[in-house]
Each structure stands twice: as C-alpha cells, then as structure tokens.
Motif scaffolding. Structure first.
Motif, PDB file in Angstrom:
ATOM      1  N   TYR A 262     -42.020  83.183   5.576  1.00 57.97           N
ATOM      2  CA  TYR A 262     -40.784  82.487   5.225  1.00 57.97           C
ATOM      3  C   TYR A 262     -39.927  83.396   4.340  1.00 57.97           C
ATOM      4  CZ  TYR A 262     -37.919  78.362   4.170  1.00 57.97           C
ATOM      5  OH  TYR A 262     -36.891  77.446   4.058  1.00 57.97           O
ATOM      6  N   LYS A 263     -38.730  83.714   4.816  1.00 57.44           N
ATOM      7  CA  LYS A 263     -37.863  84.638   4.087  1.00 57.44           C
ATOM      8  C   LYS A 263     -36.836  83.907   3.232  1.00 57.44           C
ATOM      9  CE  LYS A 263     -38.301  88.183   7.667  1.00 57.44           C
ATOM     10  NZ  LYS A 263     -37.585  89.000   8.685  1.00 57.44           N
ATOM     11  N   SER A 264     -36.158  82.952   3.825  1.00 52.68           N
ATOM     12  CA  SER A 264     -35.113  82.236   3.107  1.00 52.68           C
ATOM     13  C   SER A 264     -34.763  80.981   3.888  1.00 52.68           C
ATOM     14  CB  SER A 264     -33.863  83.115   2.949  1.00 52.68           C
ATOM     15  OG  SER A 264     -32.805  82.405   2.351  1.00 52.68           O
ATOM     16  N   GLY A 265     -34.328  79.950   3.170  1.00 56.77           N
ATOM     17  CA  GLY A 265     -33.941  78.724   3.846  1.00 56.77           C
ATOM     18  C   GLY A 265     -33.693  77.608   2.847  1.00 56.77           C
ATOM     19  N   MET A 266     -33.368  76.434   3.373  1.00 53.57           N
ATOM     20  CA  MET A 266     -33.115  75.270   2.535  1.00 53.57           C
ATOM     21  C   MET A 266     -33.937  74.093   3.035  1.00 53.57           C
ATOM     22  SD  MET A 266     -29.016  75.359   1.814  1.00 53.57           S
ATOM     23  CE  MET A 266     -28.259  76.747   0.952  1.00 53.57           C
ATOM     24  N   ILE A 267     -34.329  73.232   2.119  1.00 49.83           N
ATOM     25  CA  ILE A 267     -35.032  72.015   2.501  1.00 49.83           C
ATOM     26  C   ILE A 267     -34.353  70.819   1.846  1.00 49.83           C
ATOM     27  CG2 ILE A 267     -37.235  73.220   2.752  1.00 49.83           C
ATOM     28  CD1 ILE A 267     -38.100  71.758   0.169  1.00 49.83           C
ATOM     29  N   ARG A 268     -34.496  69.671   2.512  1.00 50.10           N
ATOM     30  CA  ARG A 268     -33.959  68.419   1.975  1.00 50.10           C
ATOM     31  C   ARG A 268     -35.029  67.730   1.139  1.00 50.10           C
ATOM     32  NH1 ARG A 268     -32.531  68.564   7.300  1.00 50.10           N
ATOM     33  NH2 ARG A 268     -34.252  67.129   7.812  1.00 50.10           N
ATOM     34  N   VAL A 269     -34.626  67.233  -0.022  1.00 48.14           N
ATOM     35  CA  VAL A 269     -35.537  66.536  -0.934  1.00 48.14           C
ATOM     36  C   VAL A 269     -35.071  65.099  -1.069  1.00 48.14           C
ATOM     37  CG1 VAL A 269     -36.551  66.508  -3.236  1.00 48.14           C
ATOM     38  CG2 VAL A 269     -35.905  68.699  -2.186  1.00 48.14           C
ATOM     39  N   PRO A 270     -35.847  64.124  -0.600  1.00 48.58           N
ATOM     40  CA  PRO A 270     -35.428  62.720  -0.712  1.00 48.58           C
ATOM     41  C   PRO A 270     -35.277  62.297  -2.166  1.00 48.58           C
ATOM     42  CG  PRO A 270     -37.259  62.970   0.827  1.00 48.58           C
ATOM     43  CD  PRO A 270     -37.131  64.271   0.102  1.00 48.58           C
ATOM     44  N   CYS A 271     -34.263  61.501  -2.421  1.00 55.16           N
ATOM     45  CA  CYS A 271     -34.097  60.943  -3.768  1.00 55.16           C
ATOM     46  C   CYS A 271     -35.137  59.857  -3.997  1.00 55.16           C
ATOM     47  CB  CYS A 271     -32.696  60.352  -3.922  1.00 55.16           C
ATOM     48  SG  CYS A 271     -31.377  61.602  -3.922  1.00 55.16           S
ATOM     49  N   GLU A 272     -35.336  59.507  -5.265  1.00 56.78           N
ATOM     50  CA  GLU A 272     -36.272  58.438  -5.588  1.00 56.78           C
ATOM     51  C   GLU A 272     -35.750  57.116  -5.034  1.00 56.78           C
ATOM     52  OE1 GLU A 272     -36.612  58.634  -9.791  1.00 56.78           O
ATOM     53  OE2 GLU A 272     -37.973  60.352  -9.771  1.00 56.78           O
ATOM     54  N   ARG A 273     -36.665  56.190  -4.801  1.00 56.10           N
ATOM     55  CA  ARG A 273     -36.292  54.931  -4.142  1.00 56.10           C
ATOM     56  C   ARG A 273     -35.236  54.152  -4.910  1.00 56.10           C
ATOM     57  NH1 ARG A 273     -42.177  52.544  -2.099  1.00 56.10           N
ATOM     58  NH2 ARG A 273     -42.653  54.287  -0.655  1.00 56.10           N
ATOM     59  N   ASN A 274     -35.280  54.212  -6.235  1.00 58.50           N
ATOM     60  CA  ASN A 274     -34.316  53.448  -7.021  1.00 58.50           C
ATOM     61  C   ASN A 274     -32.920  54.057  -7.009  1.00 58.50           C
ATOM     62  OD1 ASN A 274     -34.688  55.676  -8.608  1.00 58.50           O
ATOM     63  ND2 ASN A 274     -35.717  54.607 -10.301  1.00 58.50           N
TER      64      ASN A 274
ATOM     65  N   SER B 245     -30.083  63.327  -8.935  1.00 61.01           N
ATOM     66  CA  SER B 245     -30.870  63.760 -10.096  1.00 61.01           C
ATOM     67  C   SER B 245     -30.046  63.894 -11.363  1.00 61.01           C
ATOM     68  CB  SER B 245     -31.556  65.104  -9.798  1.00 61.01           C
ATOM     69  OG  SER B 245     -32.537  64.951  -8.817  1.00 61.01           O
ATOM     70  N   GLY B 246     -28.733  63.987 -11.208  1.00 58.64           N
ATOM     71  CA  GLY B 246     -27.885  64.147 -12.379  1.00 58.64           C
ATOM     72  C   GLY B 246     -28.038  65.532 -12.997  1.00 58.64           C
ATOM     73  N   ASP B 247     -27.993  65.568 -14.291  1.00 62.12           N
ATOM     74  CA  ASP B 247     -28.049  66.833 -15.021  1.00 62.12           C
ATOM     75  C   ASP B 247     -29.507  67.213 -15.275  1.00 62.12           C
ATOM     76  OD1 ASP B 247     -26.905  68.976 -16.110  1.00 62.12           O
ATOM     77  OD2 ASP B 247     -26.242  68.027 -17.956  1.00 62.12           O
ATOM     78  N   ILE B 248     -29.946  68.372 -14.718  1.00 66.48           N
ATOM     79  CA  ILE B 248     -31.334  68.820 -14.920  1.00 66.48           C
ATOM     80  C   ILE B 248     -31.334  69.820 -16.071  1.00 66.48           C
ATOM     81  CG2 ILE B 248     -33.396  69.719 -13.767  1.00 66.48           C
ATOM     82  CD1 ILE B 248     -32.045  69.207 -11.114  1.00 66.48           C
ATOM     83  N   THR B 249     -31.287  69.292 -17.281  1.00 64.40           N
ATOM     84  CA  THR B 249     -31.171  70.174 -18.449  1.00 64.40           C
ATOM     85  C   THR B 249     -32.363  70.082 -19.383  1.00 64.40           C
ATOM     86  OG1 THR B 249     -29.893  68.439 -19.555  1.00 64.40           O
ATOM     87  CG2 THR B 249     -28.650  70.160 -18.402  1.00 64.40           C
ATOM     88  N   THR B 250     -33.144  69.025 -19.272  1.00 68.65           N
ATOM     89  CA  THR B 250     -34.309  68.894 -20.155  1.00 68.65           C
ATOM     90  C   THR B 250     -35.579  69.274 -19.391  1.00 68.65           C
ATOM     91  OG1 THR B 250     -34.751  66.587 -19.549  1.00 68.65           O
ATOM     92  CG2 THR B 250     -33.155  66.992 -21.329  1.00 68.65           C
ATOM     93  N   THR B 251     -36.621  69.555 -20.151  1.00 70.71           N
ATOM     94  CA  THR B 251     -37.900  69.942 -19.549  1.00 70.71           C
ATOM     95  C   THR B 251     -38.475  68.826 -18.691  1.00 70.71           C
ATOM     96  OG1 THR B 251     -38.376  71.396 -21.425  1.00 70.71           O
ATOM     97  CG2 THR B 251     -40.233  70.750 -20.034  1.00 70.71           C
ATOM     98  N   ASP B 252     -38.370  67.578 -19.201  1.00 69.74           N
ATOM     99  CA  ASP B 252     -38.911  66.444 -18.448  1.00 69.74           C
ATOM    100  C   ASP B 252     -38.184  66.256 -17.123  1.00 69.74           C
ATOM    101  OD1 ASP B 252     -40.708  65.992 -20.452  1.00 69.74           O
ATOM    102  OD2 ASP B 252     -39.551  64.391 -21.406  1.00 69.74           O
ATOM    103  N   LYS B 253     -36.858  66.370 -17.142  1.00 64.85           N
ATOM    104  CA  LYS B 253     -36.081  66.198 -15.907  1.00 64.85           C
ATOM    105  C   LYS B 253     -36.377  67.329 -14.914  1.00 64.85           C
ATOM    106  CE  LYS B 253     -32.214  63.537 -17.797  1.00 64.85           C
ATOM    107  NZ  LYS B 253     -30.746  63.488 -18.023  1.00 64.85           N
ATOM    108  N   GLU B 254     -36.529  68.536 -15.442  1.00 68.72           N
ATOM    109  CA  GLU B 254     -36.831  69.671 -14.550  1.00 68.72           C
ATOM    110  C   GLU B 254     -38.203  69.505 -13.919  1.00 68.72           C
ATOM    111  OE1 GLU B 254     -37.686  74.441 -14.977  1.00 68.72           O
ATOM    112  OE2 GLU B 254     -36.028  73.572 -16.150  1.00 68.72           O
ATOM    113  N   THR B 255     -39.186  69.042 -14.722  1.00 72.61           N
ATOM    114  CA  THR B 255     -40.534  68.827 -14.195  1.00 72.61           C
ATOM    115  C   THR B 255     -40.528  67.761 -13.110  1.00 72.61           C
ATOM    116  OG1 THR B 255     -41.538  69.468 -16.303  1.00 72.61           O
ATOM    117  CG2 THR B 255     -42.888  68.169 -14.783  1.00 72.61           C
ATOM    118  N   ALA B 256     -39.816  66.668 -13.360  1.00 74.10           N
ATOM    119  CA  ALA B 256     -39.744  65.587 -12.376  1.00 74.10           C
ATOM    120  C   ALA B 256     -39.082  66.073 -11.085  1.00 74.10           C
ATOM    121  CB  ALA B 256     -38.975  64.405 -12.952  1.00 74.10           C
ATOM    122  N   PHE B 257     -38.055  66.892 -11.239  1.00 69.90           N
ATOM    123  CA  PHE B 257     -37.346  67.390 -10.063  1.00 69.90           C
ATOM    124  C   PHE B 257     -38.228  68.330  -9.243  1.00 69.90           C
ATOM    125  CE2 PHE B 257     -34.573  70.513  -7.985  1.00 69.90           C
ATOM    126  CZ  PHE B 257     -33.787  69.660  -7.216  1.00 69.90           C
TER     127      PHE B 257
END
Length: 377
Positions: free
Chosen positions: A237-249, A294-306
């Motif tokens: 795999y060299k390069s590409g994009m994947i779709r990530v489903p949002c959370e159910r809520n 996902s909104g703003d991914i600026t904190t460690t917790d949000k980045e981990t969840a993402f």
C-alpha cells in the motif's frame, strides 16, 4: 601493436556496426502499442492490434488519430499474429508494447498460460508488458477514444500505474510477475480488472479491482475496496484514503476521510496448529482530509478517540478482504508459499487440502495509527 594501431583497428570496426539488428528500417515497422485478445465462435482467437501512426506527429494533422487497429482471427495466437503484417503492410515491432488486455469470457474459459505462451517464448515482446482482463470484449476497449494520451493503450498503461499508486484499488501486474504467481506453490494469480461506466452520459473507463485466477482461469473478482485491504496485507500500500464512519450519536450516515501517508505490514504465521493463524502488525501514519463529526481534534483524548475509530475502520476493511477470500477459498496473498518457505515438510502434507485449510485459517490484526496532521484540506 602500438596505441595508434589499436585505435585504427577499433575505428575500422565501427563500419561493421548497423543501426538495427534485423536490418529493418523505421518506415518498414509497425510499432505495437497494445494488443486485445478475445475468444470467438469455434474457440478461435480474435486479435486486435493497436499500431502507432507516426505520421500524425510528423505531419501535425491535429484531427487525425495517432493509431490504427488491425484485426486478425485464427485458431492459433502465433498464426494470427503472423497474419497481421499482411494486413498492415509492415513488420510488427513489439518492443514498445504498453499493454495486453484479454476479454473476461476468454479468461474464464481457457487457461491464460496457453493464451500467453507466445509472449513468453518469443524474443521480441517485453516480458514486463502489463496485462489486464476486461469486462466484456477486450477489442471494444481499444476502440475507445483516449482523453489525453495519444492511444488508449497508453491510457490503460498510465491508468494502471496511477490507480495502483494513488488509491491502491488495483495492482501492478505484468507477464513476468504473472508467470511467477501462477508457477508458485499456491498457483493463484491476480490481474487488474477493467470496466466502463456511465457518468452523466459520458463513458468512463475504470481500472479497479482484480480478476482472480486459479489454475490459470478466472474464477472470481476482487473489488476495489477489498483490493485496498489486499494491498495492506501484502505491504504494498503506497497511498490512499479511507472512509471512517462517524459515531452513531452523530446522526445520519456521515463519514470522515483520512489519508494514509504510508503503511508498513508484517505477517507472522503460527503453524503449530491446524488450521494456522496468521498475525499481522500494521503501522500507518495518517493525515485528516475531511471532518464532518469529530470537531476540533486538539486534545489528547479526542485524538485517541479519533485514531481508535480509524483503526477499527481499517480492521473492518482487512476482515472484509480476508473473509471474502476465505469464503471463495482463494489464497490471494500466497500464504501457502509462506508455509512452504517456513516448513516445507508441513506444506507437503497440507498442500493437497490447502484450499480448505486456508478457508478455515484465522487472521489476527494489530493496527496502530499515528495522526501526523489534523489540518483540514
């Protein structure tokens, strides 16, 4: 002999050299850009040869096509090829061939080792010529009008390279690689698949997915999305994009998009049990391309969840690929070859039943995603 004598002798040898080894001048040659092979009534072969027309470049005739298609039909590939110069009036030159395409009907009915035998034996065709299988007749694709390239053969060649490099929806395959695959212990093969679709009344050519070969014949098809998973498993795999489903809520069917900047995959087989277990460790740096929930991914917790959501999406893709291949009992990754290299004696026992053993084998995936950039593009 002094140095002046040696120089004179060397200079005289230059007069013995010729420009072309077969003494055929350029105006006597027809440069083959692409070849389409189909099967017609009576098991005969229909060959469509795309020949480059240099007059378009020399004369500057903007509206004239830069190629011509010559057709021949025979019960033998070699005999049909021999008939083409009589139709064209020039000797065929194979060294510039960009692509060989074969119709799906032919690929499903006849072993491609027999079909391509001429190109492995003859000294003129390039052993690194790419090969593809088409949905429907292969000859129809050489009649399509290229959008940018001079010939549709060049368009097919470039399309395969770009699709494999930019989105991993197909693979790089040529005569040499195909021969290695089909002659391996497993004997399975994959060839890029070509089809057309309609977008707003425009015919679009797609090079996506792969035809799956067993004993040289096409038995099934791996679609573009599962092909991405295959490329990950093969560490190609060299390069590409994947779709990530949002959370159910998040509501609706929203997805986010991330770019996989690179990928490294390691596979370790556990052969202590039957069926075996194949464990994959995959490391992927990513960049966010499109965010919708996902909104703003600026904190460690949000980045981990993402990143955990991204890891789950990739695991799901890998499970989809291996699940489908197990269902049809097709070892596309050549895992049997890995068993052979690691334990030849065990492979000798497993080989007669390998399709069933592969179908029952287990896959474990450890995926680690690192967020390199969270900037929106």
């Amino acid at each position: 002999m002094n140095w002046m004598g040696k120089a004179a002798a060397g200079f005289s040898l230059l007069f013995l050299l010729t420009g072309c080894w077969d003494q055929a001048e350029l105006p006597e040659k027809g440069f083959v850009m692409g070849l389409a092979i189909d099967q017609v009534a009576g098991g005969r072969y229909l060959l469509t040869t795309q020949i480059f027309k240099p007059t378009q470049v020399v004369g500057g005739k903007g509206n004239e096509k830069s190629y011509i298609n010559i057709m021949a039909e025979d019960a033998s590939i070699a005999k049909a090829i021999r008939d083409i110069p009589g139709h064209l009036g020039r000797k065929l030159q194979w060294s510039h061939m960009r692509i060989i395409i074969m119709g799906e009907e032919l690929a499903r009915k006849q072993g491609l080792a027999d079909v391509l035998d001429f190109f492995y034996r003859d000294h003129e065709p390039r052993i690194i010529s790419p090969v593809m299988i088409t949905q429907g007749r292969a000859s129809d694709y050489l009649r399509l009008k290229p959008l940018i390239e001079n010939t549709i053969s060049q368009r097919l060649y470039e399309g395969q390279r770009q699709s494999e490099a930019s989105n991993a929806k197909t693979l790089d395959m040529n005569l040499l690689l195909l021969g290695r695959q089909t002659r391996s212990e497993v004997g399975s093969g994959l060839i890029p698949y070509v089809f057309t679709s309609q977008i707003d009344h425009m015919t679009v050519m797609n090079i996506e997915g792969a035809a799956l070969l067993k004993k040289g014949k096409m038995v099934s098809l791996l679609d573009g999305e599962r092909m991405e998973g295959f490329q990950m498993l093969m560490n190609r795999y060299k390069s590409g994009m994947i779709r990530v489903p949002c959370e159910r809520n998040a509501g609706g069917n929203k997805v986010e998009t991330v770019e996989l900047l690179s990928l490294h995959s390691d596979m370790t087989p556990d052969l202590r049990r039957r069926p075996p277990v194949f464990r994959y460790k995959i490391r992927i740096p990513i960049a966010v391309s499109e965010i919708s929930c996902s909104g703003d991914i600026t904190t460690t917790d949000k980045e981990t969840a993402f990143t955990e959501r991204v890891e789950q999406a990739i695991k799901h893709q890998l499970e989809s690929t291996t699940g489908y291949l197990k269902k049809i009992k097709f070892d596309a990754m050549g895992l049997g070859n890995a068993v052979y290299r690691k334990n030849p004696r065990l492979w000798k026992q497993w080989k007669p039943e390998w399709e069933d053993i592969f179908a029952a084998s287990k896959f474990e995936f450890e995926v680690e995603v690192t967020l390199v950039s969270a900037e929106r593009t």
